[in-house]
Scaffold this motif. Structure first.
Motif, short mmCIF file in Angstrom:
data_model
loop_
_atom_site.label_atom_id
_atom_site.label_comp_id
_atom_site.label_asym_id
_atom_site.label_seq_id
_atom_site.Cartn_x
_atom_site.Cartn_y
_atom_site.Cartn_z
N ARG A 131 0.90 -1.17 0.01
CA ARG A 131 -0.11 -0.15 0.05
C ARG A 131 0.70 1.15 0.13
NH1 ARG A 131 -5.39 1.47 3.64
NH2 ARG A 131 -5.69 3.55 2.65
N PRO A 132 2.01 1.50 0.85
CA PRO A 132 2.72 2.74 0.81
C PRO A 132 3.31 2.71 -0.54
CG PRO A 132 3.18 1.45 2.72
CD PRO A 132 2.17 0.55 1.99
N GLN A 133 3.70 1.60 -1.31
CA GLN A 133 4.29 1.65 -2.53
C GLN A 133 3.25 2.12 -3.40
OE1 GLN A 133 4.91 -2.09 -4.61
NE2 GLN A 133 6.54 -1.02 -5.85
N GLU A 156 0.72 4.30 -3.07
CA GLU A 156 0.59 5.61 -2.79
C GLU A 156 1.68 6.47 -2.87
OE1 GLU A 156 -1.47 5.86 1.23
OE2 GLU A 156 -2.79 4.35 0.49
N PHE A 175 4.66 6.29 -1.51
CA PHE A 175 5.59 6.41 -0.35
C PHE A 175 7.08 5.86 -0.20
CE2 PHE A 175 1.41 7.94 1.27
CZ PHE A 175 1.53 9.20 1.25
N VAL A 213 12.13 4.67 1.42
CA VAL A 213 11.06 5.63 1.66
C VAL A 213 11.36 6.83 0.70
CG1 VAL A 213 10.17 7.23 3.29
CG2 VAL A 213 10.97 5.35 4.32
#
Length: 122
Positions: free
Chosen positions: A7-9, A11, A13, A24
């Motif tokens: 998910r962070p990827q 989005e 981030f 990051v």
């Protein structure tokens, strides 16, 4: 672990490098104002939540912060205001602290908006 990074990827981030790890993605300086505004809202919500429990809770928070986080003079002043039971002064000092961070980052074209404290209930 890989699923936790998806998910962070997605989005933007994180950058994932197969068999090497993750990095990051740096936050652009232009996002600094929004990040500090969000920080202010969270910290003021926390202050107001404690203040809603009474002066003793405010003083206890101030004592705890003094023992743990009096890293800068500004942090010390915020903790002192809380220890003294002056939540209103602590809110103002927090705003000044975050505005000073913006100034150091060169993002001080306008001050952060300080939300009004909740109305006291009788």
């Amino acid at each position: 672990m890989r699923e936790a990074f998806l998910r962070p990827q997605a989005e933007g981030f994180l950058r994932l490098y197969p068999k090497r790890g993750a990095q990051v993605v740096p936050v652009p300086l232009s996002a600094g104002r929004d990040i500090l505004q969000a920080r202010m809202l969270l910290e003021l919500f926390a202050f107001d939540s404690v203040a809603g429990r009474g002066d003793e809770a405010v003083r206890a928070l101030g004592a705890e912060l003094t023992a743990v986080t009096a890293v800068t003079e500004q942090h010390h002043a915020i903790a002192h205001a809380l220890t003294s039971g002056d939540g209103a002064a602590a809110r103002i000092l927090l705003s000044e602290h975050l505005t000073a961070i913006l100034r150091r980052l060169g993002l001080h074209d306008r001050p952060l908006t300080l939300p009004a404290p909740p109305a006291a209930t009788a």
